[in-house]
Each structure stands twice: as structure tokens, then as C-alpha cells.
Write a protein that holds these residues in place. Structure first.
Motif, PDB file in Angstrom:
ATOM      1  N   ASP A   1       1.045 -20.924   2.739  1.00 54.60           N
ATOM      2  CA  ASP A   1       1.364 -21.057   1.319  1.00 54.60           C
ATOM      3  C   ASP A   1       2.362 -22.205   1.093  1.00 54.60           C
ATOM      4  N   GLU A   2       3.347 -22.307   1.955  1.00 55.00           N
ATOM      5  CA  GLU A   2       4.327 -23.390   1.821  1.00 55.00           C
ATOM      6  C   GLU A   2       3.667 -24.759   1.964  1.00 55.00           C
ATOM      7  N   ALA A   3       2.709 -24.855   2.882  1.00 54.37           N
ATOM      8  CA  ALA A   3       2.004 -26.132   3.084  1.00 54.37           C
ATOM      9  C   ALA A   3       1.199 -26.513   1.855  1.00 54.37           C
ATOM     10  N   GLU A   4       0.772 -25.507   1.091  1.00 53.64           N
ATOM     11  CA  GLU A   4       0.003 -25.763  -0.127  1.00 53.64           C
ATOM     12  C   GLU A   4       0.885 -25.838  -1.353  1.00 53.64           C
ATOM     13  N   GLY A   5       2.213 -25.777  -1.155  1.00 51.81           N
ATOM     14  CA  GLY A   5       3.151 -25.907  -2.261  1.00 51.81           C
ATOM     15  C   GLY A   5       3.281 -24.667  -3.109  1.00 51.81           C
ATOM     16  N   ARG A   6       2.896 -23.505  -2.565  1.00 49.96           N
ATOM     17  CA  ARG A   6       3.005 -22.257  -3.338  1.00 49.96           C
ATOM     18  C   ARG A   6       4.410 -21.671  -3.255  1.00 49.96           C
TER      19      ARG A   6
ATOM     20  N   GLN B   1      -1.432 -26.487  10.466  1.00 49.02           N
ATOM     21  CA  GLN B   1      -0.283 -26.297   9.583  1.00 49.02           C
ATOM     22  C   GLN B   1       0.734 -25.301  10.121  1.00 49.02           C
TER      23      GLN B   1
END
Length: 442
Positions: A437-442, A263
């Protein structure tokens, strides 16, 4: 291939302990904007590790030497997939006689692919913080350490078990690894070959070290005791010599290891074009590292036949370098290459020029988001090369952030804390965390 300011500081200070004092005791000037908070380094897990650590008084470290039969390589069955875990054993992490009690570790042996496409064997070390992170929440970092050593018993799995403690690569990794443990991330460091192999190691060959980094992650995910899930988010990280391996791993991941959930990739202060690095740095403060890099290429590309181009002094220095770790290479600054080589421009040797071209970054854009961090004042690796690499990746569809690191000569006086943490790549960890975090939509 350390960032030039790191080499400058190491040469002037002379010891890792002096740098530690500067980093953790001096601090930063009032009002300065700090990229890295010391609380991120001395996070609760690290504090707990230090509080409960066993302090070893043994003169003989735990580092596992090449004479250990564990390093004996098994026969590889035809068709064995790259990254196959061949053997593993639990080991104790030991750094400067400190054995933390909240980090589990395993030494791994696994299959990988060299720069000629041949199946070979590598070792490495997997370290996991025992912080209660659930397997589904764990991340793993393929950490390409700045280990630029030719000799055996020099690589990460030796260093992190108490051996080769004078190596600047391990010292430079202490801050970033502490930060990673604070996030609950597992850290996998490849030795880029079998660390027990007494033949010179081709550390400088990105086409090999990149794959060894990816296959180390594959092997770590396959270790039952690691408890890591097959789709664990992966980050690739490397500074200086490690930035070469990490850069190639980032480029190769999509095609070579498409099943890995890569990621984010962060690379800093790395040699981008070996020919340019030689031309810029040979004879300067990094002369020893340039010479060792060439010896690494010679070890991996037999057609180079560097011994045919060495002077009598060069033969003696090469023999010492080939059997030693990189701390020795710091002791050869400013030596003109015509003292070491009958051809003081080895990049003109056809076989070496071809090897350089094969191991120049920028062949394809990484599929993962990428951070390139480099020093604008670096006199060994021009910042313009980092800019050009970012442009090349972006033109190929890459998602690239290019962020300069602080490293000017006056910065060491006006903001020592930020300058040193920047040179160690510690500011890159926050970028990795944000990208996860961005990859997990946070």
C-alpha cells in the motif's frame, strides 16, 4: 532449518493435526493482543473454497511423480534468458484430500541459474485465487517455502497437488497462503530444481534458491493463462529454510532481475551463516536438519566429498536422507555428529567452508524494503545474527525493519495462539500488505 520453537513443538506434539487443533481451536487468552485475526485466515475466499471443495477419497493423490514424462527436460537453446518459461500445464490444487474450486494452478518448468552461473532447469507451481481481482490490481508473491528436502517428489509442486502430505513445510505454509489468497495475491513457489530429478537436491544453497525464486516469478508473469501483467508488484517471502532463498532473492533482485517490480521482501527465522548454524545446532534437537543441510551443500558442491568423512552409520543415514523428504529428518534429534562423521566439525572441511562463505547472507542490501523477523529466544539461530544482518543491510543503504517474533517457552502456555502464528510467519503478511500500500501511495 525450521525455527527452533517450531521444531520443538513438532517434536513434542508429533503430528500436524495436533498443532492445527492448538492453532485454530484453543485460540488466545482473553485480552491478548493478537497479531493475526482468524478472519484473515478464514477469509471469504478460503471459506468459499472450503464450502465448494471436492473431497477426494482416492488413496492415490494427485501429486505428480518423477516418473511423469512431463518432467523430462528439453534442450535449452544457447542464449535463452533466465526465467524463460519452457512448458506449463494446468493442475488441481489438493491439500489433505481437499480440492478447492476457487484456486487455479499451473505447474511450470523454466530456466534459471545455479550457484556456479550455469543455466539449469527448475519446476514450480503458480496458484492464483479466483476472486475477481483485476490483472492490474493483482500482486504476486515469490513464496520460498521452507522445503528442506533432498529427495525427488518432495517440493511444492508435488505437495500442493496432493503428494507428500506429511511434509511440515506445506503445513506451515497453509496459514500464510490462505492470508495471501485473501488479499487476492498470486503465489509462485519454486521447486528449486526439477522436482522430478531423482538426484539429491541442493536445497540449502541460497545462491541457487534465490535465483530460482526470482526466475519462478519471471516464468509466472510470462504464463498467458495467468493473466499477470509484466509490471505486477512482486513480494518475496520465506520462513526458515525458505527464508534463506527469500533472503538471497531479495539481495539478488536488483542486479539479477532488475525488470521485476519487487516492492517488499519478508524473511524470518532463516539460517544466516551456515557455519554458525552447524556449530550451534549440530547434536541438538535440530541435528537431523543440520546433517541434511550439509548433504544439500555436498549435492551442490562436488568438491566437498562428504562421503569421505562419513562413518558407516553416517553412510546409512545419508543414503536414507538423500532419497527422502524432510519429515524424516525430524526423527534424528540429539544425535552427536561424531556418530555420523569422522570429522564431527564438517565446517572445517575447506571446500565446505568455502561453500558456507559463498552462501552467507549479507552480501548486499536488498533494493526493496525488507522485514527481518526472528525469535529472540531461538537457541539454533541466535537473534544477534538477525540484528547483525539488519545492521549490515542498513549500513549498505537498505531500508530494513527488524521485528522479533514471539517464541519463548512460556509463551506457548501464556499465549499459544500468537506464539504459533508468529512461528509460522503469519504476522508478516500484514507487513507485506502495508508495504504494498505504501508503494502505491495509499
Amino acid at each position: 532449518m525450521f525455527d527452533s520453537t517450531w521444531r520443538r513443538w513438532s517434536w513434542r506434539a508429533g503430528t500436524a493435526s495436533a498443532l492445527a487443533v492448538a492453532l485454530f481451536a484453543v485460540g488466545s487468552p482473553a485480552g491478548a493482543q493478537e497479531t493475526v485475526d482468524l478472519a484473515d485466515v478464514f477469509n471469504p475466499l478460503v471459506v468459499k473454497a472450503l464450502q465448494g471443495a471436492d473431497i477426494s477419497t482416492e488413496l492415490t493423490p494427485l501429486g505428480l511423480s518423477s516418473g511423469d514424462p512431463w518432467f523430462d527436460e528439453p534442450e535449452i537453446e544457447p542464449g535463452t534468458a533466465p526465467g524463460t518459461l519452457l512448458k506449463a500445464r494446468p493442475v488441481s490444487v489438493q491439500v489433505y484430500q481437499v480440492r478447492p474450486d476457487v484456486v487455479s494452478a499451473h505447474q511450470l518448468m523454466y530456466t534459471t541459474t545455479d550457484h556456479f552461473g550455469r543455466q539449469v532447469i527448475s519446476t514450480g507451481i503458480l496458484m492464483i485465487p479466483e476472486d475477481g481481482t483485476a490483472p492490474g490490481d493483482r500482486k504476486i508473491i515469490g513464496y520460498a517455502e521452507a522445503n528442506d528436502s533432498l529427495g525427488a517428489n518432495c517440493a511444492p509442486s508435488h505437495q500442493w497437488t496432493g503428494g507428500n502430505q506429511s511434509d511440515p513445510a506445506m503445513f506451515s505454509a497453509l496459514g500464510p497462503v490462505a492470508q495471501m489468497f485473501g488479499h487476492g495475491w498470486a503465489v509462485m513457489m519454486s521447486d528449486v530444481g526439477n522436482d522430478g530429478d531423482t538426484a539429491p537436491h541442493p536445497f540449502s544453497i541460497g545462491q541457487f534458491s534465490g535465483k530460482a525464486t526470482l526466475d519462478g516469478v519471471r516464468a509466472a508473469l510470462a504464463l498467458p493463462e495467468g493473466g499477470l501483467e509484466s509490471d505486477t508488484p512482486v513480494g518475496i517471502y520465506g520462513v526458515a529454510g525458505g527464508g534463506v532463498a527469500a533472503g538471497f532473492a531479495a539481495e539478488q533482485a536488483h542486479d539479477y532481475a532488475p525488470e521485476l517490480n519487487v516492492q517488499a521482501s519478508a524473511i524470518q527465522a532463516m539460517m544466516i551463516d551456515p557455519a554458525t548454524f552447524e556449530e550451534t545446532a549440530a547434536g541438538g534437537i535440530g541435528s537431523g536438519f543440520v546433517f541434511s543441510s550439509i548433504l544439500g551443500f555436498d549435492a551442490g558442491y562436488p568438491d566437498v566429498r562428504l562421503d569421505d568423512h562419513l562413518t558407516p552409520i553416517g553412510h546409512n543415514v545419508a543414503a536414507a536422507f538423500r532419497a527422502s523428504c524432510q519429515a524424516l529428518y525430524l526423527g534424528l534429534p540429539f544425535v552427536p555428529f561424531d556418530v555420523l562423521l569422522t570429522n564431527p566439525s564438517p565446517r572445517t572441511i575447506p571446500a565446505l567452508a568455502a561453500a558456507y562463505a559463498d552462501n552467507t547472507l549479507g552480501k548486499q542490501a536488498p533494493a526493496s524494503k525488507l522485514l527481518i523477523s526472528s525469535c529472540e529466544d531461538d537457541f539454533l539461530i541466535p537473534f544477534s545474527e538477525a540484528e547483525h544482518l539488519a545492521q549490515t543491510y542498513r549500513a549498505d543503504g537498505g531500508n530494513v525493519d527488524l521485528l522479533p517474533s514471539q517464541c519463548g517457552p512460556l509463551d506457548y502456555v501464556t499465549n499459544l495462539y500468537k506464539t504459533v502464528t508468529d512461528q509460522l510467519g503469519m504476522q508478516d503478511i500484514a507487513w507485506l500488505a502495508k508495504t504494498f500500500d505504501e508503494a502505491e501511495g495509499r
